[in-house]
Design a protein around this motif. Structure first.
Motif, PDB file in Angstrom:
ATOM      1  N   ASP A 360       0.854  -1.125  -0.001  1.00 18.52           N
ATOM      2  CA  ASP A 360       0.097   0.051   0.040  1.00 18.52           C
ATOM      3  C   ASP A 360       0.847   1.190  -0.038  1.00 18.52           C
ATOM      4  O   ASP A 360       1.152   1.904   1.151  1.00 18.52           O
ATOM      5  CB  ASP A 360      -0.782  -0.095   1.240  1.00 18.52           C
ATOM      6  CG  ASP A 360      -1.654   1.340   1.341  1.00 18.52           C
ATOM      7  OD1 ASP A 360      -1.930   2.023   0.287  1.00 18.52           O
ATOM      8  OD2 ASP A 360      -2.228   1.634   2.687  1.00 18.52           O
ATOM      9  N   ASP A 362       0.446   4.203  -1.376  1.00 18.24           N
ATOM     10  CA  ASP A 362       0.064   5.602  -1.366  1.00 18.24           C
ATOM     11  C   ASP A 362      -0.599   5.751   0.047  1.00 18.24           C
ATOM     12  O   ASP A 362      -1.373   6.813   0.216  1.00 18.24           O
ATOM     13  CB  ASP A 362      -1.099   6.021  -2.499  1.00 18.24           C
ATOM     14  CG  ASP A 362      -2.154   4.805  -2.674  1.00 18.24           C
ATOM     15  OD1 ASP A 362      -2.252   4.005  -1.568  1.00 18.24           O
ATOM     16  OD2 ASP A 362      -3.119   4.942  -3.725  1.00 18.24           O
ATOM     17  N   ASP A 364      -3.560   4.569   1.358  1.00 21.27           N
ATOM     18  CA  ASP A 364      -4.923   4.566   1.714  1.00 21.27           C
ATOM     19  C   ASP A 364      -5.512   3.287   2.052  1.00 21.27           C
ATOM     20  O   ASP A 364      -6.717   3.157   1.801  1.00 21.27           O
ATOM     21  CB  ASP A 364      -5.630   5.235   0.245  1.00 21.27           C
ATOM     22  CG  ASP A 364      -5.535   4.342  -0.917  1.00 21.27           C
ATOM     23  OD1 ASP A 364      -4.534   3.250  -0.764  1.00 21.27           O
ATOM     24  OD2 ASP A 364      -5.953   4.504  -1.986  1.00 21.27           O
ATOM     25  N   ASP A 366      -5.095   0.294   1.013  1.00 19.44           N
ATOM     26  CA  ASP A 366      -5.483  -1.135   0.275  1.00 19.44           C
ATOM     27  C   ASP A 366      -4.475  -1.200  -0.819  1.00 19.44           C
ATOM     28  O   ASP A 366      -3.528  -0.339  -0.693  1.00 19.44           O
ATOM     29  CB  ASP A 366      -6.774  -0.833  -0.433  1.00 19.44           C
ATOM     30  CG  ASP A 366      -6.720   0.442  -1.404  1.00 19.44           C
ATOM     31  OD1 ASP A 366      -5.737   0.920  -1.711  1.00 19.44           O
ATOM     32  OD2 ASP A 366      -7.802   1.112  -1.823  1.00 19.44           O
ATOM     33  N   VAL A 367      -4.402  -2.217  -1.358  1.00 22.20           N
ATOM     34  CA  VAL A 367      -3.449  -2.459  -2.314  1.00 22.20           C
ATOM     35  C   VAL A 367      -4.210  -2.648  -3.634  1.00 22.20           C
ATOM     36  O   VAL A 367      -4.762  -3.696  -3.766  1.00 22.20           O
ATOM     37  CB  VAL A 367      -2.503  -3.786  -2.048  1.00 22.20           C
ATOM     38  CG1 VAL A 367      -1.494  -3.868  -3.203  1.00 22.20           C
ATOM     39  CG2 VAL A 367      -1.728  -3.605  -0.633  1.00 22.20           C
ATOM     40  N   ASP A 368      -4.098  -1.603  -4.529  1.00 21.09           N
ATOM     41  CA  ASP A 368      -4.726  -1.655  -5.694  1.00 21.09           C
ATOM     42  C   ASP A 368      -3.855  -1.146  -6.894  1.00 21.09           C
ATOM     43  O   ASP A 368      -2.663  -1.096  -6.778  1.00 21.09           O
ATOM     44  CB  ASP A 368      -6.076  -0.736  -5.600  1.00 21.09           C
ATOM     45  CG  ASP A 368      -5.641   0.584  -5.234  1.00 21.09           C
ATOM     46  OD1 ASP A 368      -4.463   1.104  -5.560  1.00 21.09           O
ATOM     47  OD2 ASP A 368      -6.916   1.190  -4.909  1.00 21.09           O
ATOM     48  N   ASP A 371      -1.397   1.667  -6.339  1.00 21.78           N
ATOM     49  CA  ASP A 371      -0.048   1.222  -5.769  1.00 21.78           C
ATOM     50  C   ASP A 371       0.977   0.432  -6.890  1.00 21.78           C
ATOM     51  O   ASP A 371       2.102   0.841  -6.666  1.00 21.78           O
ATOM     52  CB  ASP A 371      -0.401   0.366  -4.654  1.00 21.78           C
ATOM     53  CG  ASP A 371      -1.224   0.919  -3.685  1.00 21.78           C
ATOM     54  OD1 ASP A 371      -0.922   2.134  -3.170  1.00 21.78           O
ATOM     55  OD2 ASP A 371      -2.299   0.579  -3.399  1.00 21.78           O
TER      56      ASP A 371
END
Ligand SMILES: [Ca+2]
Ligand SMILES: [Ca+2]
Ligand SMILES: [Ca+2]
Ligand SMILES: [Ca+2]
Length: 416
Positions: A360, A362, A364, A366-368, A371
Motif C-alpha cells: 500500500d 499511497d 490509503d 488498500d493494495v490496488d 499502488d
C-alpha cells in the motif's frame, strides 16, 4: 520567419529621368527589388506593394500593384522587458525581468552592447557601475527564430549601503572553539571584514571560521563595502565561549523521508532511521545514542566524538509486531556528565511514518492498481537516482525491482 517579396516585372514602367517609387524607396530606374519583412506574429498576411510613375512613350501616369500572401507559422518570440525601466536606480544591482510569449530554447541579454550572457529566465544584473547603461534581451524559439526586445536605457546612482546579516555566531554560549562565521550581503561588494571584540578589522572573502577565543563574552560586527564605496555594517552580535560538556541531536530522518503523500512502511518490513548527533562541547565525549518509535526503544549505539565532531548513527526499525497506524520516530543523545544544555538531546523526525499493508504505497489502506502504478513509475531505480521513490522500495533494500512487485501483487485487493 523571414519572407521576401519579389515585385512582378513591370515592363511598361519607365526608367531614366522620371523617378519610380516603390513603397518608400526612391529607385530612379526600373529594377527588381528584394527586401525582407520580419513577422512578429503567426497568421496569414497579405503584402501589397505599389509602383507608380509615368510611361516613357506616352507620358501617362500609371500604377502597378504586386501582392503576395504569406502564412507565418512560427514568428520569433516577442520579448518585453519589465525591469529595468527607463529610470535611475539607487543601487548597483537591478532586477532583470521580462515576458516571453512562447517557449524559448535559449535566452540571453546584452548589457551595454557587450557579448550576450545566457540566462534561463529572470535574473539580477549585478556589479553595475554608476552611470548610464543599456540592456537588450534576446530569445530563440524551438525552431531557431531569434526575437529581440526593445533596448532599455537606465541609469545607476548607487547610494545604498550593503545590508549585512550575520547568521552565525548566534547570540548564545558556545563550547566549541571553532565557531563558524556565516553571513549574507544583499548586493555585490568589493570588500568585507569582521571586527571581533572591537579589535582591528580582519579582511575576508566570505564565510569563514572565527579564530580561537578566550572564555567569556565576545562581540562581532561584519562590514561590507559595495563597488562605489558605500559601506554597510551588520548588527552587533553578542555571544560567549566557555569550556563545557554538551552533546546534541541535530536531526532525525528515515529511509522514507520526503515521500508523498507521507512516509509508508509495510507491516513486517524494515525502516532505516538516521540520527545525526554532534559534540557541541569542548571535550571528547563517549555517549549512547538511542532511537525510538513512539515510546518503543529499537536501537542503541555508543559513539565517541571529539569537540565539534558530528556523526550520523543508523538504526533499523523492524515493524514486525507493530499495529498498523502512524508512528513518530525520535533520537536521543544520552546526557553526558555535567551536560550544559539538556534541551537539545532529543529530537523528533519531521513527519510520521505510516505502517500499513505491504504494497500500500499511497497509504490509503488498500493494495490496488494505483499502488502498482507507483512501483512501475520507479521500476528498476536505485537509491540516489532522481526517480527512486523510497515508498515503492517495499523491502527497503535500495532497489525497486520484481521483489517489491511480488510483495504488493500477493496482497492485491487487500484492505483494512
Ligand atoms: Ca549599494
Ligand atoms: Ca545537549
Ligand atoms: Ca493503496
Ligand atoms: Ca526493493
Amino acid at each position: 520567419m523571414w519572407a521576401s517579396l519579389t515585385l512582378p516585372p513591370q515592363a511598361d514602367l519607365i526608367s531614366g529621368s522620371n523617378p519610380v517609387y516603390v513603397g518608400d524607396l526612391y529607385i530612379g530606374e526600373m529594377t527588381t527589388l528584394n527586401w525582407t519583412v520580419v513577422f512578429t506574429d503567426d497568421g496569414i498576411f497579405y503584402l501589397n506593394v505599389k509602383a507608380y510613375g509615368y510611361r516613357m512613350d506616352t507620358g501617362a501616369y500609371v500604377e502597378e500593384t504586386g501582392y503576395k500572401s504569406v502564412n507565418v507559422v512560427d514568428a520569433p518570440p516577442n520579448i518585453f522587458i519589465l525591469s529595468p525601466e527607463n529610470s535611475t536606480y539607487s543601487n548597483s544591482k537591478v532586477a532583470l525581468s521580462f515576458t516571453l510569449d512562447e517557449t524559448a530554447d535559449w535566452i540571453g541579454y546584452s548589457l551595454d552592447d557587450q557579448a550576450n550572457v545566457t540566462i534561463t529566465g529572470n535574473t539580477t544584473l549585478s556589479y553595475l557601475t554608476d552611470g548610464t547603461h543599456s540592456i537588450v534581451v534576446y530569445a530563440n524559439d524551438t525552431a531557431g527564430n531569434m526575437g529581440r526586445s526593445d533596448m532599455i536605457n537606465f541609469t545607476i546612482q548607487d547610494i545604498i549601503t550593503p545590508a549585512v546579516s550575520v547568521l552565525s555566531p548566534l547570540n548564545k554560549t558556545y563550547g566549541v572553539t571553532a565557531i563558524p562565521l556565516a553571513f549574507t550581503v544583499d548586493e555585490s561588494v568589493e570588500w568585507m571584514v569582521f571586527s571581533l571584540d572591537e579589535q582591528a578589522n580582519v579582511t575576508i572573502s566570505g564565510n569563514t571560521t572565527l579564530p580561537e577565543m578566550s572564555e567569556g563574552s565576545h562581540n562581532l560586527v561584519v562590514y561590507a563595502r559595495d563597488i562605489v564605496g558605500n559601506t554597510g555594517a551588520s548588527s552587533i552580535v553578542y555571544f560567549s565561549f566557555m569550556l563545557m560538556h554538551d552533546v546534541a541531536v541535530l536531526n532525525v530522518s528515515t529511509s522514507k523521508t520526503g515521500c508523498l503523500p507521507f512516509e509508508i512502511v509495510g507491516q513486517g518490513y524494515n525502516l532505516t532511521v538516521f540520527v545525526k548527533v554532534k559534540n557541541e562541547g569542548s571535550y571528547t565525549e563517549i555517549f549512547n545514542v538511542t532511537a525510538y518509535s513512539e515510546s518503543s526503544l529499537f536501537g542503541q549505539m555508543e559513539v565517541t566524538l571529539t569537540s565539534g565532531q558530528s556523526e550520523i548513527v543508523t538504526f533499523t526499525w523492524d515493524t514486525t509486531g507493530f499495529a498498523k497506524g502512524n508512528y513518530t520516530m525520535s533520537g536521543v543523545a544520552l546526557l553526558v556528565p555535567d551536560e550544559y544544555n539538556a534541551s537539545d538531546n532529543e529530537r523528533y523526525a519531521a513527519g510520521d511514518v505510516f505502517v500499513t499493508i505491504p504494497g500500500d504505497l499511497d497509504g490509503d489502506k488498500d493494495v490496488d492498481i494505483f499502488d502498482i502504478v507507483r512501483i512501475s513509475t520507479a521500476y528498476m531505480t536505485t537509491i540516489g537516482e532522481p526517480a527512486y521513490q523510497p515508498n515503492s522500495d517495499v523491502d527497503d533494500n535500495g532497489i525497486i525491482n520484481i521483489f517489491d512487485v511480488v510483495i504488493a501483487a500477493t496482497r492485491y485487493g487487500q484492505s483494512w
